[in-house]
Motif scaffolding. Structure first.
Motif, short mmCIF file in Angstrom:
data_model
loop_
_atom_site.label_atom_id
_atom_site.label_comp_id
_atom_site.label_asym_id
_atom_site.label_seq_id
_atom_site.Cartn_x
_atom_site.Cartn_y
_atom_site.Cartn_z
N GLY A 24 0.66 6.15 -11.66
CA GLY A 24 1.49 5.89 -10.50
C GLY A 24 2.92 6.33 -10.75
O GLY A 24 3.40 6.30 -11.88
N SER A 50 2.36 1.88 -3.39
CA SER A 50 1.42 2.37 -4.40
C SER A 50 1.02 3.82 -4.14
O SER A 50 0.77 4.57 -5.08
N GLN A 51 0.99 4.24 -2.87
CA GLN A 51 0.55 5.60 -2.53
C GLN A 51 1.65 6.64 -2.68
O GLN A 51 1.39 7.79 -3.00
N THR A 66 0.83 -1.21 0.00
CA THR A 66 0.00 0.00 0.00
C THR A 66 0.86 1.25 0.00
O THR A 66 0.61 2.20 -0.75
N GLN A 69 0.44 10.00 -5.09
CA GLN A 69 -0.56 8.93 -5.09
C GLN A 69 -1.34 8.94 -6.39
O GLN A 69 -1.59 9.99 -6.97
#
Length: 199
Positions: free
Chosen positions: A137, A109-110, A106, A129
């Motif tokens: 991304g 990805s952020q 997570t 993000q």
């Protein structure tokens, strides 16, 4: 005894991975190796949850110690009782390492929390993000890595490397703990002598 040997191997393998996760999480809390970012609350949210310290670190180390102690157990009833305990330890360890792996993915990805330039002023936030109307991304666009975040310096590379290391290590821990659940169930059913060769 195959079951005891497997317990020892899992135990020995989990220890260095737990240390790697703990060190990675500590470094994630200290961008640029400075504590003032942590004290001011300018550290990526997933790093402050510290899953590498308590999940893939401390809990896994406790489980590894228990696995090693159980591998030395002798006696049929005592061994089966220890295997039942190992199933519980392995399940807790699997959940903790799995949570750490999920949090790492997570966080990757952020993107990191950093100081960046908006149209009006400098502000702290998570500018990389993925958004539906913007880029998919930052991981696939390395030009964003140095162009967007101003402080901490090289925070994108810092987070990408350390969260990747922590994610891979905790993923391997999850696999080992899953295998250990099967090993402990086998030991519970067949007992200590399941792999003794008969002469």
């Amino acid at each position: 005894m195959c079951v005891s040997r497997c317990l020892r191997c899992v135990s020995v393998s989990l220890v260095p991975m737990a240390i790697v996760c703990m060190l990675s999480n500590i470094l994630l809390l200290l961008p640029e190796l400075k504590i003032h970012f942590l004290l001011e609350g300018h550290v990526t949210r997933e790093a402050t949850w510290a899953p590498g310290l308590w999940g893939s670190g401390f809990l896994v180390l406790l489980a590894a110690r228990a696995f090693l102690r159980s591998s030395r157990t002798s006696g049929c009833c005592a061994f089966r009782r220890q295997m039942l305990v190992q199933v519980v330890y392995s399940c807790v360890c699997l959940l903790a390492a799995g949570f750490c792996c999920l949090v790492s993915a997570t966080a990757l990805s952020q993107g990191p929390l950093c100081l960046y330039n908006t149209t009006s002023t400098l502000t702290w936030g998570v500018p990389l993000q993925p958004l539906p109307d913007r880029h998919a991304g930052y991981l696939y666009n390395r030009t964003l890595w140095s162009a967007v975040c101003l402080q901490p310096r090289a925070v994108v590379q810092w987070n990408v490397v350390l969260f990747s290391v922590m994610g891979v290590a905790s993923g391997l821990q999850s696999l080992l703990c899953g295998a250990n659940i099967l090993n402990a169930v086998l030991g519970l059913i067949l007992g200590q002598g399941c792999c003794h060769n008969k002469v």
